[in-house]
Design a protein around this motif. Sequence first.
Motif, PDB file in Angstrom:
ATOM      1  N   ARG A   1       0.815  -1.219   0.000  1.00 47.02           N
ATOM      2  CA  ARG A   1       0.000   0.000   0.000  1.00 47.02           C
ATOM      3  C   ARG A   1       0.849   1.270   0.000  1.00 47.02           C
ATOM      4  NH1 ARG A   1      -4.966  -1.982   4.001  1.00 47.02           N
ATOM      5  NH2 ARG A   1      -5.129  -4.039   3.022  1.00 47.02           N
TER       6      ARG A   1
ATOM      7  N   THR B   1       0.256   4.045  -2.684  1.00 52.79           N
ATOM      8  CA  THR B   1      -0.109   5.380  -2.202  1.00 52.79           C
ATOM      9  C   THR B   1       0.880   6.455  -2.646  1.00 52.79           C
ATOM     10  OG1 THR B   1      -1.199   4.444  -0.248  1.00 52.79           O
ATOM     11  CG2 THR B   1      -0.547   6.756  -0.131  1.00 52.79           C
TER      12      THR B   1
ATOM     13  N   LEU C   1      -3.489   5.747   5.401  1.00 54.07           N
ATOM     14  CA  LEU C   1      -3.020   4.371   5.205  1.00 54.07           C
ATOM     15  C   LEU C   1      -2.856   3.671   6.553  1.00 54.07           C
ATOM     16  CD1 LEU C   1      -0.209   3.306   2.754  1.00 54.07           C
ATOM     17  CD2 LEU C   1      -0.272   2.400   5.064  1.00 54.07           C
TER      18      LEU C   1
END
Length: 273
Positions: free
Chosen positions: A39, A43, A90
């Motif tokens: 992620r 991101t 996140l």
Amino acid sequence: MAEPPVPHGLDAQGCIAREGSLALVPHAFRPVVVAARDRLLDTLGARLHSAYLYGSVPRGTARVGRSDLDLLVALREEPADADREAVRALGEALDKEFAQIDGVGTLLYGRTRLLSEPETYDLGWFLACLCTPLLGDDLAEYLPRYRPDSLLARETNGDLARLLPRWRERIDAAGDSEEALRPLVRFMSRHLVRTGFTLVMPRWSGWTSDLREMAEVFGAYYPQRAAQLLRAAEYGHEPAGDADVLRSYTDDLGPWLAGEYARVHGVKAPRPD
């Protein structure tokens, strides 16, 4: 004076050995680490230079449902507000999804800041010695080797006197809320234990990240304060939502420790933030 534990944590040249490894990540936390890695890439994309784990997860000592996931993220440029918000979101998503962790803490810096001269014995040391590479090229290759000396002690934790007024403000803002006080107790307890340890680290000539051992090493040199730091080490693992604990830090242990630190090692050079 009680004898401190036998010094360790150094390599054959007397430099602090890098702690942690992806191989040490407990099985229960591996899905969290994989998700964090993937992620972060999604991101931050091309802005991401590298990412690292630190704390109990890469040391192999994390406790399911009790330990947080700690990340250091290096960007190719200095972070913008949008980067900070993206990383915060996140972390919140990971915390909600994975019951194994109790929160996500992410340090976000630009590559230039991490490799800058003022940070060589602070953030640079932290990355090179306490962080485990997760993504990208390892910035530790551009940093020196570190010894447990007075320079390192001063530049890592020699700013406690400047921090204490901010701590008092945070305690006042928390009021009587146990939910708000508990993370403050954990954070401030750990900070004081690490400061106490680095105060005596050059005399001990070793390194450890274990809170209890840090307190035991400190107590061998300052027996009159040993019980306070051992108690802080306990709160660092099992925090209580108690404002009186925090007041004892800002009114007694903290000011004493800041004064003794300045006397022994001097004061940390100011940073922009």
